[in-house]
Design a protein around this motif. Sequence first.
Motif, short mmCIF file in Angstrom:
data_model
loop_
_atom_site.label_atom_id
_atom_site.label_comp_id
_atom_site.label_asym_id
_atom_site.label_seq_id
_atom_site.Cartn_x
_atom_site.Cartn_y
_atom_site.Cartn_z
N VAL B 17 -14.58 -2.76 -6.93
CA VAL B 17 -13.73 -3.63 -7.78
C VAL B 17 -14.23 -5.07 -7.78
CG1 VAL B 17 -11.68 -2.19 -7.59
CG2 VAL B 17 -11.94 -4.13 -6.04
N ARG B 18 -14.97 -5.47 -6.74
CA ARG B 18 -15.52 -6.84 -6.73
C ARG B 18 -16.49 -7.06 -7.88
NH1 ARG B 18 -17.83 -9.89 -1.62
NH2 ARG B 18 -17.70 -11.62 -3.07
N LYS B 19 -17.11 -5.99 -8.38
CA LYS B 19 -18.02 -6.13 -9.53
C LYS B 19 -17.30 -6.72 -10.74
CE LYS B 19 -21.36 -2.51 -8.42
NZ LYS B 19 -20.81 -1.75 -7.28
N GLY B 20 -15.99 -6.55 -10.77
CA GLY B 20 -15.22 -7.09 -11.89
C GLY B 20 -14.77 -8.52 -11.67
N ILE B 21 -15.03 -9.06 -10.49
CA ILE B 21 -14.49 -10.38 -10.15
C ILE B 21 -15.56 -11.44 -10.27
CG2 ILE B 21 -13.47 -11.74 -8.27
CD1 ILE B 21 -12.13 -9.17 -7.32
N SER B 22 -15.23 -12.50 -11.02
CA SER B 22 -16.17 -13.60 -11.16
C SER B 22 -15.84 -14.64 -10.10
CB SER B 22 -15.99 -14.18 -12.56
OG SER B 22 -16.48 -15.49 -12.59
N SER B 23 -16.90 -15.22 -9.49
CA SER B 23 -16.63 -16.23 -8.46
C SER B 23 -16.24 -17.56 -9.10
CB SER B 23 -17.84 -16.40 -7.56
OG SER B 23 -18.97 -16.69 -8.34
N LYS B 24 -16.55 -17.69 -10.41
CA LYS B 24 -16.17 -18.92 -11.09
C LYS B 24 -15.06 -18.62 -12.08
CE LYS B 24 -20.88 -19.71 -11.44
NZ LYS B 24 -21.88 -19.57 -12.48
N THR B 25 -13.85 -18.91 -11.72
CA THR B 25 -12.75 -18.73 -12.65
C THR B 25 -11.72 -19.80 -12.37
OG1 THR B 25 -10.89 -17.31 -13.21
CG2 THR B 25 -11.91 -16.89 -11.10
N PRO B 26 -11.16 -20.40 -13.42
CA PRO B 26 -10.14 -21.43 -13.19
C PRO B 26 -8.83 -20.82 -12.67
CG PRO B 26 -10.48 -21.05 -15.55
CD PRO B 26 -11.46 -20.20 -14.84
#
Lengths: 375, 375
Positions: B17-26
């Motif tokens: 599921v981390r593949k769907g998570i961007s480290s840069k998000t407001p």
Amino acid sequence: MEFIIHNDCFNKAISEVRKGISSKTPLSILMGIKIVVNKESVILIGSNSDIIIEKRIPLMIDGVNVVEIVETGSIVIPATYLSEIVKKLPSNIHIKTNEKQLITIQSDEIITHISGLNADDYPRLPDIQHNIFVNIGSNELVELFKQTMFAASSNEMKPVLTGVHMTFSDDKLVVVATNSHRLSKREICMKMGVKASIIVPRSSLQELAKLFADSDEIKLFISNNYIVFQSKDITLYSRLIDGVYPNTTGLIPKESKTRIRLNTNQFLKGIDRACLFASEWRNNNVNLTIVEGDKLKISSLASEIGKIEETQLMRSIEGEKELSISLDGSFLMDALKIINEEEVMIHFGGSMSPILIQPVGNPSFLQLISPVRTY
Amino acid sequence: MEFIIHNDCFNKAISEVRKGISSKTPLSILMGIKIVVNKESVILIGSNSDIIIEKRIPLMIDGVNVVEIVETGSIVIPATYLSEIVKKLPSNIHIKTNEKQLITIQSDEIITHISGLNADDYPRLPDIQHNIFVNIGSNELVELFKQTMFAASSNEMKPVLTGVHMTFSDDKLVVVATNSHRLSKREICMKMGVKASIIVPRSSLQELAKLFADSDEIKLFISNNYIVFQSKDITLYSRLIDGVYPNTTGLIPKESKTRIRLNTNQFLKGIDRACLFASEWRNNNVNLTIVEGDKLKISSLASEIGKIEETQLMRSIEGEKELSISLDGSFLMDALKIINEEEVMIHFGGSMSPILIQPVGNPSFLQLISPVRTY
């Protein structure tokens, strides 16, 4: 100059000498590999301002002909192109130069032409006196440097601390590296009858560790400004760092209040986990506390985010049973990773004194780490 | 919320599921993984603005108990910390939250506390109508996208071209991607009886290729703004790109002057070598010329540095036996790399017309590459 060489063998040699070549250099000739062809071998040389790597390919390796010399000579070939093209050629490689330094590289139906540079313009190798200084097993030498060089400083403001200090005396070699916050010191017995004190750039020793990983024995020479490591077919020259290395003997504490014995690997894993939140701090603070007399609590805390803690049973404890100290977790991990022994002994002199780490059963190796202040 | 879960199984789910998570998000809540615990399973959700990945962990996998549910509930946990800590824990993991969203993660003697976020603040999943649209083998679907998506544009100025165009008609699915200089088109037979035309972001399909590499069959749904891919335990939602995809059918040439047949792998290797100097050009110029009626000369030239050339025997040639064309070598390599067939047929319409590449024996797959001008 003209020769035919076995593909794999040439590829390996190119990748070895390329380690000595910096892609950023104002001297364009140093972006090339110097190739010298004589009657007995093909020699490749790559260098930058710190190191020179010389690789010799003999006509035969393990009874197999790998090189056929047609005409002796020398040339400098741009390293990137040579490396890229040779990797992609299918079979034996035929290299030929003409008087205009134009190089033809042929393999089967594939023909490449590259402009070369005059080998006379390549810097000369330093002279080394061939009085052998000492012979040492490559594994032993590589381990010696791996266990010390990581502790050197990355800060160019104090150049001597970016190197590794080697002190040769009558019967031993002492190697020390420190960045003022941690120190690693390793000794080995060595009969050589010559005294010397030199500082070698860490970067050179990192290359050494890669280059000589599968050599047997290494010859070690020292000349005026160079240290030279030589195996059967590779020679590494490293410049020395000018300057006086600080006297580190006085830093090593003679006494301690508390000494604890731990399983190296289990302790390393605990520190690794504690570093999870430690990285939120400037100094990767990890706290060690003795609890219930026989347990060590490892913890770290980033108040906004969370905390982690665990307790490990100590193998033994001597001295005072009260202790609480904050250390840089990444320094502790570096220190524990390069210990091969199953157990470590840690000496504490109080929460403001450096800790001393020694593998149990190996008095020739010690490390110091200074505590960090907590606010 | 409270549950105990098998280490490996939890680790794998988190990394998926981390593949769907961007480290840069407001939106800080999107940097977390939403965990939903119900009576039958633990569900992990990770998402960014383009995709949502939902992973379901049942109580038993292959007859082995992997999860024990103590109390149902939901929470959002910062993804980086959860992932890092779970990787380093030695055995089963016990996770518990309190009413203040404080999470306790325990494994043996190791206790971590992390601040969580309220799951009610996490964006809701899109509704999908559960009328199954089509079932397809995952290998077939992944290959379909791998053979097309590389040709999409990286230039955000024309958003539709950064996606992959999927056209569903009565009996087939046509997938096309192009960046205006090259195009890749693949069809597969598929009975579904519904017509649709959608544009899917390339990045979503790249994640799909990684996530479903070892699944069996995938269900494919389309809702208003989403395409949904669902295997037994993972669901990937991807947003669609708004806009009208250009009509690409007219671009495909119907006639050619010369057709040649080549060994795919040998041609790829030749292009790879020719790219050595091609990278010195803006367009990676590689030249193809027919010589002696039955040979193809592959060459590139960077006048300052050198040149490379080789000739390959063609398997066959039809039409005019004169040809000289310059192409972007990296486009040619991309095109040849994703062809599984042993031979390719290349259709030329002259030095200023796009070339058409087709695997021999696979009429469902074609690619176009426009020539580059040489000066």
